[in-house]
Write a protein that holds these residues in place. Structure first.
Motif, PDB file in Angstrom:
ATOM      1  N   VAL A 297       0.881  -1.171   0.000  1.00  0.00           N
ATOM      2  CA  VAL A 297       0.000   0.000   0.000  1.00  0.00           C
ATOM      3  C   VAL A 297       0.915   1.216   0.000  1.00  0.00           C
ATOM      4  N   THR A 298       0.694   2.132  -0.934  1.00  0.00           N
ATOM      5  CA  THR A 298       1.581   3.289  -1.020  1.00  0.00           C
ATOM      6  C   THR A 298       1.046   4.445  -0.160  1.00  0.00           C
ATOM      7  N   LYS A 299       1.849   5.512  -0.071  1.00  0.00           N
ATOM      8  CA  LYS A 299       1.470   6.685   0.729  1.00  0.00           C
ATOM      9  C   LYS A 299       0.120   7.243   0.294  1.00  0.00           C
ATOM     10  N   SER A 300      -0.137   7.198  -1.031  1.00  0.00           N
ATOM     11  CA  SER A 300      -1.382   7.775  -1.559  1.00  0.00           C
ATOM     12  C   SER A 300      -2.577   6.854  -1.307  1.00  0.00           C
ATOM     13  N   GLY A 301      -2.321   5.640  -0.826  1.00  0.00           N
ATOM     14  CA  GLY A 301      -3.411   4.686  -0.575  1.00  0.00           C
ATOM     15  C   GLY A 301      -3.648   3.743  -1.744  1.00  0.00           C
ATOM     16  N   SER A 302      -2.802   3.808  -2.786  1.00  0.00           N
ATOM     17  CA  SER A 302      -2.968   2.853  -3.901  1.00  0.00           C
ATOM     18  C   SER A 302      -2.483   1.480  -3.459  1.00  0.00           C
ATOM     19  N   LEU A 303      -3.041   0.494  -4.119  1.00  0.00           N
ATOM     20  CA  LEU A 303      -2.741  -0.885  -3.749  1.00  0.00           C
ATOM     21  C   LEU A 303      -2.045  -1.568  -4.909  1.00  0.00           C
ATOM     22  N   TYR A 304      -0.917  -2.225  -4.634  1.00  0.00           N
ATOM     23  CA  TYR A 304      -0.206  -3.003  -5.650  1.00  0.00           C
ATOM     24  C   TYR A 304      -0.170  -4.449  -5.161  1.00  0.00           C
ATOM     25  N   LEU A 305      -0.330  -5.352  -6.091  1.00  0.00           N
ATOM     26  CA  LEU A 305      -0.467  -6.763  -5.707  1.00  0.00           C
ATOM     27  C   LEU A 305       0.288  -7.644  -6.687  1.00  0.00           C
ATOM     28  N   LEU A 306       0.989  -8.623  -6.141  1.00  0.00           N
ATOM     29  CA  LEU A 306       1.653  -9.639  -6.977  1.00  0.00           C
ATOM     30  C   LEU A 306       0.882 -10.932  -6.748  1.00  0.00           C
ATOM     31  N   GLY A 307       0.474 -11.567  -7.822  1.00  0.00           N
ATOM     32  CA  GLY A 307      -0.307 -12.783  -7.610  1.00  0.00           C
ATOM     33  C   GLY A 307      -0.364 -13.668  -8.829  1.00  0.00           C
ATOM     34  N   THR A 308      -0.982 -14.824  -8.634  1.00  0.00           N
ATOM     35  CA  THR A 308      -1.033 -15.835  -9.675  1.00  0.00           C
ATOM     36  C   THR A 308      -2.312 -16.664  -9.539  1.00  0.00           C
ATOM     37  N   SER A 309      -2.696 -17.306 -10.629  1.00  0.00           N
ATOM     38  CA  SER A 309      -3.787 -18.295 -10.613  1.00  0.00           C
ATOM     39  C   SER A 309      -3.246 -19.524 -11.323  1.00  0.00           C
ATOM     40  N   ALA A 310      -4.004 -20.603 -11.312  1.00  0.00           N
ATOM     41  CA  ALA A 310      -3.505 -21.842 -11.933  1.00  0.00           C
ATOM     42  C   ALA A 310      -3.158 -21.636 -13.409  1.00  0.00           C
ATOM     43  N   THR A 311      -3.887 -20.748 -14.091  1.00  0.00           N
ATOM     44  CA  THR A 311      -3.618 -20.542 -15.520  1.00  0.00           C
ATOM     45  C   THR A 311      -3.013 -19.159 -15.802  1.00  0.00           C
ATOM     46  N   VAL A 312      -2.624 -18.451 -14.766  1.00  0.00           N
ATOM     47  CA  VAL A 312      -2.033 -17.109 -14.941  1.00  0.00           C
ATOM     48  C   VAL A 312      -0.707 -17.044 -14.188  1.00  0.00           C
ATOM     49  N   PRO A 313       0.426 -16.950 -14.905  1.00  0.00           N
ATOM     50  CA  PRO A 313       1.715 -16.815 -14.206  1.00  0.00           C
ATOM     51  C   PRO A 313       1.739 -15.518 -13.379  1.00  0.00           C
ATOM     52  N   SER A 314       2.726 -15.385 -12.498  1.00  0.00           N
ATOM     53  CA  SER A 314       2.757 -14.240 -11.589  1.00  0.00           C
ATOM     54  C   SER A 314       2.801 -12.913 -12.353  1.00  0.00           C
ATOM     55  N   ASN A 315       1.971 -11.984 -11.912  1.00  0.00           N
ATOM     56  CA  ASN A 315       1.898 -10.651 -12.498  1.00  0.00           C
ATOM     57  C   ASN A 315       1.657  -9.633 -11.408  1.00  0.00           C
ATOM     58  N   ILE A 316       1.936  -8.360 -11.744  1.00  0.00           N
ATOM     59  CA  ILE A 316       1.731  -7.274 -10.767  1.00  0.00           C
ATOM     60  C   ILE A 316       0.551  -6.427 -11.235  1.00  0.00           C
ATOM     61  N   PHE A 317      -0.313  -6.074 -10.287  1.00  0.00           N
ATOM     62  CA  PHE A 317      -1.536  -5.335 -10.588  1.00  0.00           C
ATOM     63  C   PHE A 317      -1.598  -4.096  -9.690  1.00  0.00           C
ATOM     64  N   LYS A 318      -2.340  -3.076 -10.161  1.00  0.00           N
ATOM     65  CA  LYS A 318      -2.519  -1.868  -9.339  1.00  0.00           C
ATOM     66  C   LYS A 318      -4.009  -1.546  -9.226  1.00  0.00           C
TER      67      LYS A 318
END
Ligand SMILES: CC(=O)N[C@@H](C)C(=O)N[C@@H](C)C(=O)O
Length: 596
Positions: A297-318
């Motif tokens: 969680v950044t100072k501005s309150g934005s959320l960044y996430l690293l994650g994966t699913s069985a058919t989705v390799p790891s990626n970063i989302f905002k």
């Protein structure tokens, strides 16, 4: 029109890992660790653009990334060829070659804990002078002084949170994976964060929301972990947020919005929540993936996430609201859509004693099905098989194998009592859960007898060896990836800071001599009659090479069919792309050779 062939198994090998990330406080730069050029390195993107560039070149695995709040430098932890002796390096803000900053003899470890608000003091843990329990120290970057803060005692310690004014510190002390106490130290005073540190429970992810208030996760007197609070003025402990039948796994503070983000573990997938401190409202949020690796969680309150699913390799989302997500990285499988891959079914079966066991069942597309099943006991053992992307699974499925992965007793995600069931019982309950799973596969016509392979890594490799030795009639061939083969040698060869937890986790070789003999795969060499492939990283500090060397030597002595691959520059896993491809190809060749 041009006709292209169906995706080949090799395409699945061309997937890259993103193992960690961080975002600068101004959110202008995203830095992440990935093996995009074949070996693990730091790459960056200058947001909002999404073209990645090499940020720091070192070709080694990265244990943490931290950007100086004033953007003067970046810190990262590197080990050597997977030896897990992590040391702290500094990289210029513009990127470049990492320079040793807090390092020492190659056998010492330096774990990053905290960077002060002004970016001038680094808090860290070190094995120097205290290899089993670890010491906490602080390095002042202005005058290069280095001060001892805490001497670890009784069990391995970890400095886990520092208050903004750097007057209060939270230390965790581990007696086992399921017994971790937390205490706050202010000057000469020390207080337990929970009412009774002698009761078995865990404490993790402490956060100071001000100088006097610490929030953290615990399972104190509870089956599922929850968010609790400790007030330094009143010395009171209180429960704050519980989620029915879900264990809180991660806690992040959003200072801007006075809210917490919680990730809970619910069996094979994660759930993300936001908890508002003022309204006490808990909101479930949508996530673009099933398993969350990291949240920032950044100072501005934005959320960044690293994650994966069985058919989705790891990626970063905002996300700026916790519901709409923008995918920042485009990490996929070369030319393969998610529809061409296999989504696991979540099934459950009754074990020998009636206990319900959840499992992932992955069935190949009918046009690929080769009629064979791979039985996969996961590693840990206090971990679980979840809906994460595994290039190995998707490539085996593409070749036509069914994969079955049970979350046997001892797995995480099913409550505290369930996880403890493997402690001091590595070879009985979990093994019987595996046998019940195999019978369930036969009884439900998922697998034909005579068409079952056994493959496992680490504790899963141990289970593969044990099942092979005790129940060879079930399997056509067996793959053991760095599995402990003899509990007597394993217990003495783990890293020094694991030794204090071995008693609760595995047992004592003298006190539990009979059980160690009964549960050691080497006891059952006579049963190990099926072809075997053993794979081992030479630098593995957790399950050392001797564990594989000795079982291979003993089987060779008996004239058994055993192949052995040692990767000289790997530890407990395969971080280098070419090594990973070599391993997958060899495993596929081995399985194909033994199908007949
Ligand atoms: C102490 C501990 O639980 N370590 C695990 C994370 C671990 O590395 N276990 C090995 C044996 C494994 O199965 O991966």
């Amino acid at each position: 029109m041009i006709q292209f062939p169906k995706p080949t198994v090799e395409q699945f090998f061309r997937t890259y890992a993103i193992s960690n990330f961080t975002v600068s406080s101004d959110e202008q730069r995203l830095i992440f660790s990935t093996n995009l050029n074949g070996k693990m390195n730091l790459w960056a993107m200058d947001l909002p653009d999404t073209f990645p560039y090499l940020f720091a070149h070192y070709d080694e695995s990265i244990s943490f990334i931290k950007i100086d709040p004033e953007n003067r430098y970046v810190l990262a932890g590197y080990d050597k060829d997977g030896d897990e002796n992590h040391q702290i390096y500094a990289i210029p803000n513009e990127g470049g070659l990492p320079q040793p900053l807090i390092t020492g003899d190659e056998l010492e470890k330096y774990f990053f804990s905290h960077l002060s608000e002004d970016g001038k003091r680094i808090y860290y843990m070190t094995s120097e002078e205290n290899p089993s329990f670890l010491n906490a120290r602080v390095r002042n970057l202005e005058d290069n002084s280095d001060t001892l803060l805490n001497v670890g005692e009784a069990s391995p310690t970890q400095l886990s949170a520092v208050s903004d004014d750097e007057e209060a510190f939270v230390y965790l002390r581990s007696y086992a994976n399921t017994y971790v106490t937390g205490f706050v130290k202010v000057g000469e005073e020390t207080h337990s964060l929970t009412p009774d540190p002698d009761k078995v429970h865990v404490v993790f992810d402490p956060v100071f929301i001000d100088e006097k208030t610490i929030y953290f996760v615990t399972d104190y007197e509870s089956e599922y972990s929850y968010v609790a609070k400790f007030d330094l003025d009143t010395k009171e402990f209180s429960s704050v947020v519980t989620v029915e039948k879900e264990s809180v796994d991660t806690l992040k503070w959003d200072k801007e919005n006075k809210a917490f983000y919680l990730v809970t573990e619910k069996g094979v997938a994660d759930v993300l929540y936001r908890y508002h401190l003022k309204t006490h409202k808990l909101e479930q949020l949508k996530t673009p993936i099933d398993v969350i690796g990291k949240v920032q969680v950044t100072k501005s309150g934005s959320l960044y996430l690293l994650g994966t699913s069985a058919t989705v390799p790891s990626n970063i989302f905002k996300s700026t609201d916790g519901n709409e997500w923008k995918q920042l990285t485009n990490n996929g499988v070369l030319g393969v859509s998610t529809g061409d891959m296999v989504e696991p079914e979540v099934v459950s079966y009754k074990s020998f004693d009636g206990m319900e066991i959840e499992a992932l069942l992955c069935k190949p597309k009918p046009e690929n099905d080769n009629g064979h099943t791979i039985f996969w006991p996961h590693g840990g053992p206090q971990a679980s098989e979840r809906k994460t992307f595994r290039a190995m699974f998707q490539s085996f499925l593409n070749r036509g194998y069914t994969i079955f992965a049970p979350n046997f007793r001892g797995s995480t995600g099913y409550g505290s009592s369930f996880v403890k069931l493997v402690e001091q019982d590595w070879g009985e309950g979990p093994r019987l859960d595996c046998l019940a799973a195999i019978e369930w596969l036969f009884n439900n016509n998922i697998t034909e007898r005579e068409k079952l392979f056994l493959v496992g890594g680490s504790y899963g490799g141990y289970m593969a060896l044990l099942l092979h030795g005790r129940h060879p009639e079930y399997f056509k061939a067996v793959v053991d990836i760095f599995g402990p083969s003899d509990l007597f040698t394993f217990v003495n060869s783990v890293p020094p800071h694991w030794k204090p937890i071995m008693d609760r986790w595995l047992g004592d070789p003298e006190r539990d001599k009979e059980r160690f003999i009964k549960d050691s795969p080497v006891t059952y060499l006579d049963g190990m009659t099926k072809p075997m492939l053993v794979i081992q990283g030479a630098k593995d500090p957790r399950v050392v090479k001797e564990e594989s060397d000795q079982i291979v030597a003993k089987l060779e002595e008996k004239g058994r069919d055993v192949e052995y691959l040692v990767l000289e520059d790997e530890g407990h896993g395969f971080s280098k792309k070419e090594n990973e491809i070599k391993v997958y190809n060899l495993m596929l060749e081995f399985l194909e050779k033994h199908q007949g």
